[in-house]
Design a protein around this motif. Structure first.
Motif, short mmCIF file in Angstrom:
data_model
loop_
_atom_site.label_atom_id
_atom_site.label_comp_id
_atom_site.label_asym_id
_atom_site.label_seq_id
_atom_site.Cartn_x
_atom_site.Cartn_y
_atom_site.Cartn_z
N ALA A 53 -0.71 -7.00 0.42
CA ALA A 53 -0.29 -6.59 -0.92
C ALA A 53 -1.45 -6.70 -1.90
CB ALA A 53 0.89 -7.44 -1.38
N ALA A 54 -2.20 -7.79 -1.81
CA ALA A 54 -3.35 -7.96 -2.68
C ALA A 54 -4.39 -6.88 -2.45
CB ALA A 54 -3.96 -9.35 -2.45
N ALA A 55 -4.56 -6.49 -1.20
CA ALA A 55 -5.56 -5.46 -0.86
C ALA A 55 -5.11 -4.06 -1.25
CB ALA A 55 -5.86 -5.52 0.64
N ASN A 56 -3.80 -3.89 -1.53
CA ASN A 56 -3.27 -2.58 -1.87
C ASN A 56 -2.92 -2.44 -3.35
OD1 ASN A 56 -2.66 -0.59 0.58
ND2 ASN A 56 -2.52 -2.71 1.35
N GLY A 57 -3.48 -3.32 -4.17
CA GLY A 57 -3.39 -3.14 -5.61
C GLY A 57 -2.10 -3.59 -6.26
N ILE A 58 -1.32 -4.40 -5.56
CA ILE A 58 -0.09 -4.92 -6.18
C ILE A 58 -0.46 -6.05 -7.12
CG2 ILE A 58 2.07 -6.15 -5.67
CD1 ILE A 58 2.23 -4.39 -3.13
N LEU B 185 4.22 0.91 -6.29
CA LEU B 185 4.06 -0.53 -6.19
C LEU B 185 2.72 -1.00 -6.77
CD1 LEU B 185 5.41 -1.16 -2.57
CD2 LEU B 185 6.57 -1.70 -4.71
N GLN B 186 1.72 -0.14 -6.77
CA GLN B 186 0.40 -0.52 -7.30
C GLN B 186 0.50 -0.87 -8.77
OE1 GLN B 186 -2.64 2.35 -6.37
NE2 GLN B 186 -1.92 2.62 -4.27
N GLY B 187 -0.04 -2.01 -9.12
CA GLY B 187 0.00 -2.47 -10.50
C GLY B 187 1.33 -3.05 -10.92
N GLY B 188 2.26 -3.16 -9.98
CA GLY B 188 3.59 -3.67 -10.31
C GLY B 188 3.94 -4.93 -9.54
N THR B 189 5.24 -5.28 -9.57
CA THR B 189 5.74 -6.49 -8.93
C THR B 189 6.50 -6.14 -7.65
OG1 THR B 189 5.93 -7.69 -11.02
CG2 THR B 189 7.28 -8.49 -9.19
N LEU B 190 6.23 -6.90 -6.60
CA LEU B 190 6.91 -6.77 -5.31
C LEU B 190 7.68 -8.05 -5.04
CD1 LEU B 190 7.12 -5.13 -2.50
CD2 LEU B 190 5.29 -6.67 -1.74
#
Length: 546
Positions: free
Chosen positions: A74-79, A48-53
Motif C-alpha cells: 500500500a505504501a509503495a502504491n501511493g496510499i 485509493l491513491q492519496g486516500g485511506t484504505l
C-alpha cells in the motif's frame, strides 16, 4: 527503506467468487501469489491513491503475514493512510462500518469466511469499495483480467514489521498506518439501532437462559464487548470467544452440523431460551430457540415484519431483498407491508446498489446471512441483537411462539438446503447439465401432486444500473407452492460444492408443524431424478443438510 518493483508471473485462477478470492493457505503462500492479486486490485482502483484504505481479517492462519505484505505494498502504491484492526482483527461487517464512518476509499478484508483455517486450511481476500460493500462484478472482472497480464508488483522494503498489537500511528515511507480498536466504531453503530436498555433487562432475567458461540472466530471480542460489557450478559454465556488461527480445530460455519452442542442444548434439550452463533469473519448468524432452529429465510421475514420494534427502524423499512435461493417468506411480508421486494443472485454485492439507492432497508441470504442498510455486508451480531430486541419487547414471547404467530399470519415456507461438498468438478457439471437440458420439458409435469409452471436458468437485471447477470442458478417452480433450485457454490476451495434448495409453502396452520424433510421429500426425489447427482457422484446423502 526502499521501494522495489518485483517481477512476478501471472497466476491462473485468481478470479474472485461471490465473496472474493479463496484458496488454500499453501496457494497464497506461493512467492508472489498474494502480491500479484493485491497489485491487481491497486492497479484497478486508482482512487485509493492519496486516500485511506481499511485493512483487517478474521484472525485465521496467514492473516498477520498477509497484512504485513499488504501494508508495504500500500505504501509503495501511493496510499496515504491505512486503518488496520488491532492484532490484524476486523470482522467483515465491522470493516464495512469503518470504511463508511471514516470515508475510506476502500478496504481489503482477509477471510475465507466459514471455511476451515490453519496451515492446511483456507485463506481469502476481498476488495470492498467506498460504500463499504463488496466490489461489484464489473470491478472484480477488471481485477481478474489484470491478474492475467500482471508482470510485477510494487513493495517497500522495511527493517521491521509494523506492530499490530499497539493502538496508534506508525509510518511506512510517506504512508501512515493507524492501528485501531476493531470494535469501537461497530459498537457505536449498533448501539444506535437497538434498544439496549430493553435488551439489558432481558439478559438480566434469571429465567432467561442465553448463550452465544463465537466458534473461536472473529466475533469473540465483539460479543464480549457488546453482550457482556455493554449489555450485562454473564461472561460464561459467550463461549469460544478467543479468535484462534485454526478456529480451535473446528469448522466456523454456524449451522446445526458444525455447532452440534449449541443446537442440542437449545433445540433438542430445551436448556436455552435463546442461542446464537456466528462464523469465521462475523457476517453470518444462526438463531436458535427452545425446540426450534430458525431458518435464515424465516429470520429475514420475521425481522422485516417486526422491524419497527427496533429504534433504528421505527419509521418503517423502504423495502426488502433476498438472494434467489432464499425462500419466498420475505416476499409475503413485503406484500403485506406494501413495500418492494427484490430477488437477486447469490452474493452480497448485488444488494449494494439497492441499498445505496434507498430501495431496500433489510436484505438476506439463505446461507445464514442477514443485514440492513447500516453497513454493506452481512452482519451476524446485528441479527443476534435484533432478535434479542424482539424478545425483549415482546415480553413473554419465545422464539418458537414468534415463529408460530408469523406462520399463522403469512404462511410457512418449509425450506432446506442440501450441500454436496468437494464433488469432482466434472461430475458436478454433468449433474447440473442434466437438469439444464431438461428445463424446457419440465413445465406441465407434476411433482408430488403439484404442477411445474416454470423452469429456467435465473438471470438478473439490476434495477438501479441496468447491469445483467446470467446463469445464476437453475430453477424449477410450481407456482406459489414450491421451488427446486440447483447451483454451484462459489465459496469452496476444493472441487465443487453442489447446492440443492427445496421450498414448499403451507398456508394451513394445522399443517405447519410437520417434519421439514418429510414435507420436502417429493421435491428431493424429483431433484435426484432430474440431476442423477447421487448416482453420478456415488454419494448416498448430502454432506450437510440445513
Amino acid at each position: 527503506m526502499s521501494l522495489r518493483e518485483v517481477a512476478t508471473p501471472a497466476f491462473e485462477g485468481q478470479k474472485p467468487g461471490t465473496s472474493g478470492l479463496r484458496k488454500k493457505v499453501t496457494v497464497f503462500q506461493q512467492p508472489g501469489y498474494l502480491e500479484s492479486f493485491v497489485q491487481a486490485v491497486f492497479d484497478c482502483a486508482p482512487e485509493l491513491q492519496g486516500g485511506t484504505l481499511v485493512l483487517g481479517g478474521d484472525g485465521r492462519f496467514f492473516n498477520r503475514s498477509a497484512i504485513q505484505i499488504i501494508l508495504r505494498m500500500a505504501a509503495a502504491n501511493g496510499i496515504d493512510r491505512v486503518l488496520v484492526g488491532q492484532g490484524g482483527i476486523l470482522s467483515t461487517p465491522a470493516a464495512s462500518a469503518v470504511i463508511r464512518r471514516h470515508r475510506a476509499r476502500g478496504g481489503l478484508v482477509l477471510s475465507a469466511s466459514h471455511n476451515p483455517g490453519g496451515p492446511d486450511g483456507d485463506f481469502g481476500i476481498k476488495y470492498n469499495i467506498a460504500n463499504g460493500g463488496p466490489a461489484p462484478e464489473a470491478v472484480t472482472e477488471a481485477i481478474y483480467k489484470r491478474t492475467q497480464t500482471i508482470r510485477h508488483y510494487r513493495i517497500f522494503d522495511t527493517d521491521a514489521p509494523v506492530n499490530l498489537d499497539a493502538i496508534g500511528n506508525r509510518k511506512i515511507g510517506n504512508m501512515t498506518v493507524t492501528v485501531i480498536d476493531p470494535v469501537d466504531d461497530y459498537a457505536v453503530l449498533l448501539g444506535g439501532l437497538f434498544d439496549f436498555d430493553a435488551i439489558r433487562a432481558l439478559l438480566a432475567r434469571k429465567d432467561f437462559r442465553f448463550r452465544f458461540d463465537a466458534m473461536h472466530a472473529v466475533t469473540g471480542p465483539y460479543a464480549k464487548r457488546l453482550l457482556v460489557e455493554m449489555l450485562g450478559a454473564p461472561a460464561k454465556s459467550v463461549i469460544n470467544a478467543e479468535p484462534l488461527e485454526d478456529f480451535g480445530g473446528g469448522h466456523p460455519d454456524p449451522n446445526p452440523v458444525y455447532a452440534p452442542e449449541l443446537y442440542k442444548a437449545a433445540v433438542l434439550d430445551g436448556e436455552l431460551d435463546f442461542a446464537a452463533a456466528s462464523d469465521g469473519d462475523g457476517d453470518r448468524n444462526m438463531i436458535l430457540g427452545k425446540g426450534i432452529a430458525v431458518t435464515p429465510s424465516d429470520s429475514l421475514a420475521v425481522l422485516a415484519a417486526n422491524a419497527t420494534l427496533a429504534p433504528g427502524y421505527a419509521k418503517g423499512i423502504a423495502g426488502v431483498a433476498r438472494s434467489m435461493p432464499t425462500s419466498r417468506a420475505p416476499d409475503a411480508v413485503a406484500r403485506a407491508l406494501k413495500i418492494e421486494c427484490f430477488e437477486t443472485p447469490t452474493g452480497w454485492k448485488f444488494f449494494g446498489n439497492l441499498l445505496d439507492a434507498g430501495r431496500i432497508t433489510l436484505c438476506g441470504e439463505e446461507s445464514y446471512g442477514t443485514s440492513s442498510d447500516h453497513v454493506r455486508e452481512k452482519d451476524g451480531l446485528w441479527a443476534v441483537l435484533f432478535w434479542l430486541n424482539l424478545l425483549a419487547v415482546k415480553r413473554g414471547e419465545t422464539v418458537l411462539s414468534i415463529l408460530q404467530a408469523h406462520w399463522k399470519r403469512y404462511g410457512r415456507h418449509y425450506y432446506s438446503r442440501h450441500d454436496y461438498e468437494a464433488v469432482d468438478a466434472r461430475q458436478a457439471t454433468e449433474a447440473l447439465n442434466r437438469l439444464r437440458a431438461a428445463l424446457p420439458s419440465l413445465p406441465g409435469q407434476k411433482v408430488g401432486g403439484m404442477v411445474v409452471t416454470a423452469a429456467d436458468d435465473f438471470a438478473y437485471r439490476d434495477p438501479v444500473d441496468g447491469s445483467e447477470s446470467k446463469g445464476q442458478g437453475l430453477r424449477v417452480i410450481c407456482g406459489e407452492q414450491a421451488r427446486l433450485i440447483a447451483r454451484l457454490s462459489g465459496t469452496g476451495t476444493e472441487g465443487a460444492t453442489v447446492r440443492l434448495y427445496f421450498e414448499l409453502f403451507e398456508a394451513d396452520p394445522a399443517k405447519q408443524a410437520d417434519d421439514v424433510q418429510a414435507r420436502l421429500q417429493p421435491l428431493i426425489d424429483f431433484a435426484e431424478i432430474q440431476t442423477g447427482l447421487r448416482k453420478i457422484t456415488g454419494r448416498a446423502a448430502p454432506d450437510v443438510i440445513t
